[in-house]
Design a protein around this motif. Structure first.
Motif, short mmCIF file in Angstrom:
data_model
loop_
_atom_site.label_atom_id
_atom_site.label_comp_id
_atom_site.label_asym_id
_atom_site.label_seq_id
_atom_site.Cartn_x
_atom_site.Cartn_y
_atom_site.Cartn_z
N ARG A 32 0.72 -1.12 -0.03
CA ARG A 32 0.17 -0.17 -0.03
C ARG A 32 0.82 1.25 -0.03
O ARG A 32 2.05 1.46 0.68
CB ARG A 32 -1.06 -0.06 1.36
N GLN A 33 0.44 2.16 -0.60
CA GLN A 33 1.14 3.56 -0.91
C GLN A 33 0.38 4.65 0.11
O GLN A 33 -0.61 5.22 -0.32
CB GLN A 33 1.12 4.21 -2.28
N CYS A 34 0.96 4.83 1.33
CA CYS A 34 0.30 5.58 2.25
C CYS A 34 0.81 6.89 2.13
O CYS A 34 2.00 7.20 2.23
CB CYS A 34 0.48 5.26 3.66
N HIS A 35 0.05 7.72 1.65
CA HIS A 35 0.27 9.32 1.61
C HIS A 35 0.55 10.02 3.01
O HIS A 35 0.30 9.65 4.02
CB HIS A 35 -1.07 10.11 0.90
N GLY A 36 1.47 11.01 3.09
CA GLY A 36 1.97 11.77 3.90
C GLY A 36 0.89 12.93 4.63
O GLY A 36 0.00 12.98 4.00
N VAL A 37 1.31 13.50 5.36
CA VAL A 37 0.43 14.59 6.04
C VAL A 37 0.35 15.83 5.03
O VAL A 37 -0.77 16.19 5.10
CB VAL A 37 1.12 15.16 7.32
#
Length: 298
Positions: A32-37
């Protein structure tokens, strides 16, 4: 001994198959590609500001719609509120993509959010192709029914692929899913073709059959560029290019951050702002007739 070995092979084969299915469904957390803040903030801040803007002006806008008696404007203002609320939830709950056990909830939220915004797109184009969008309950009902059928088919197909076949249409994954990107290519190709056809007719000898409103073509041009860019990004992502995934994500950010405010400013804000201007003129005329400005001539 051979029996134990065979049992071990069967267990390993089952585990491998389960892992493969999990990866296909986007369930493998390592893929999974979890995006940042920063990514989340770029999505959330515009969505929050737009909902706050609608909330602050809701009372006066509802009053103007009530006195204006335009079924189409009332309908689209209501749809805009619903789409904005769903979009705000979608932008605020990006973390669900990387939360175990939230996959189904995220897919449902993404499905209804994207379908709500797409319904605005399709029905708005259909209404703008009419001679007038100030009134007409029968025309409005026919337009909404046709648009609803199209969106119903779209929801059914997406739900089938997501919940039936397990394709991660709404979950960002690092690996390339050719079927996923193939579906998005078809989806964006249809939208691009519709906007492109309208632009073609505008510059052809049949242009008199379309609306003459400048805002209509500004909207069509912008949506054509967004759809074409998203299509290009989907094609690149489908062949494994990392730039394609980046470009696709950029268009997603622009769409969810700017489309609803763009729609409001282009087609609805003029009604509210024009009413404010006319109301100010009315107050000025009443005050002038009452002699409030006689002192200015002394």
């Amino acid at each position: 001994m051979s029996r134990n070995l065979q049992a071990t092979i069967n267990i390993n084969t089952t585990a491998s198959a389960a892992t493969s299915v999990a990866k296909t469904n986007g369930g493998d957390e390592s893929l999974r590609q979890c995006h940042g803040v920063l990514y989340d903030a770029v999505l959330v801040v515009p969505a929050v500001l737009f909902v706050l803007y609608l909330a602050v002006h809701a009372k006066s806008n509802v009053k103007k719609l009530y006195y204006g008696r335009s079924y189409i404007l009332i309908s689209y203002y209501t749809l805009l509120w619903l789409a904005s609320a769903l979009n705000l939830l979608w932008c605020s709950l990006q973390v669900w993509q990387c939360s175990p056990g939230k996959e189904a909830a995220w897919d449902l939220l993404s499905l209804f959010t994207s379908s709500g915004m797409l319904y605005l797109e399709i029905s708005l184009v259909a209404v703008l192709l009419q001679e007038s969008y100030a009134s007409g309950l029968e025309t409005l009902a026919r337009t909404f029914i046709v648009s609803g059928i199209i969106i119903g088919v779209d929801i059914f197909l997406k739900a089938l692929y997501v919940f039936g076949f397990g394709y991660p249409l709404f979950i960002d994954v690092e690996s390339t899913h050719r079927i996923k990107w193939g579906l998005w290519i078809i989806h964006k190709l249809l939208l691009t073709a519709v906007y492109g056809f309208i632009l073609f007719v505008h510059f052809s000898k049949w242009r008199e059959k379309l609306s003459t409103r400048p805002a209509f073509y500004h909207y069509i041009i912008v949506m054509f560029v967004i759809s074409a860019t998203t299509l290009f990004g989907s094609v690149l992502a489908g062949i494994g290019a990392g730039f394609g995934i980046w470009l696709y994500n950029l268009t997603v950010i622009c769409y969810h951050s700017l489309y609803l405010p763009f729609l409001f400013v282009t087609f609805l804000a003029g009604f509210f702002w024009e009413e404010d201007f006319l109301l100010d003129n009315e107050y000025y005329s009443e005050m002038k007739d009452a002699g409030f400005f006689d002192a200015d001539w002394d």
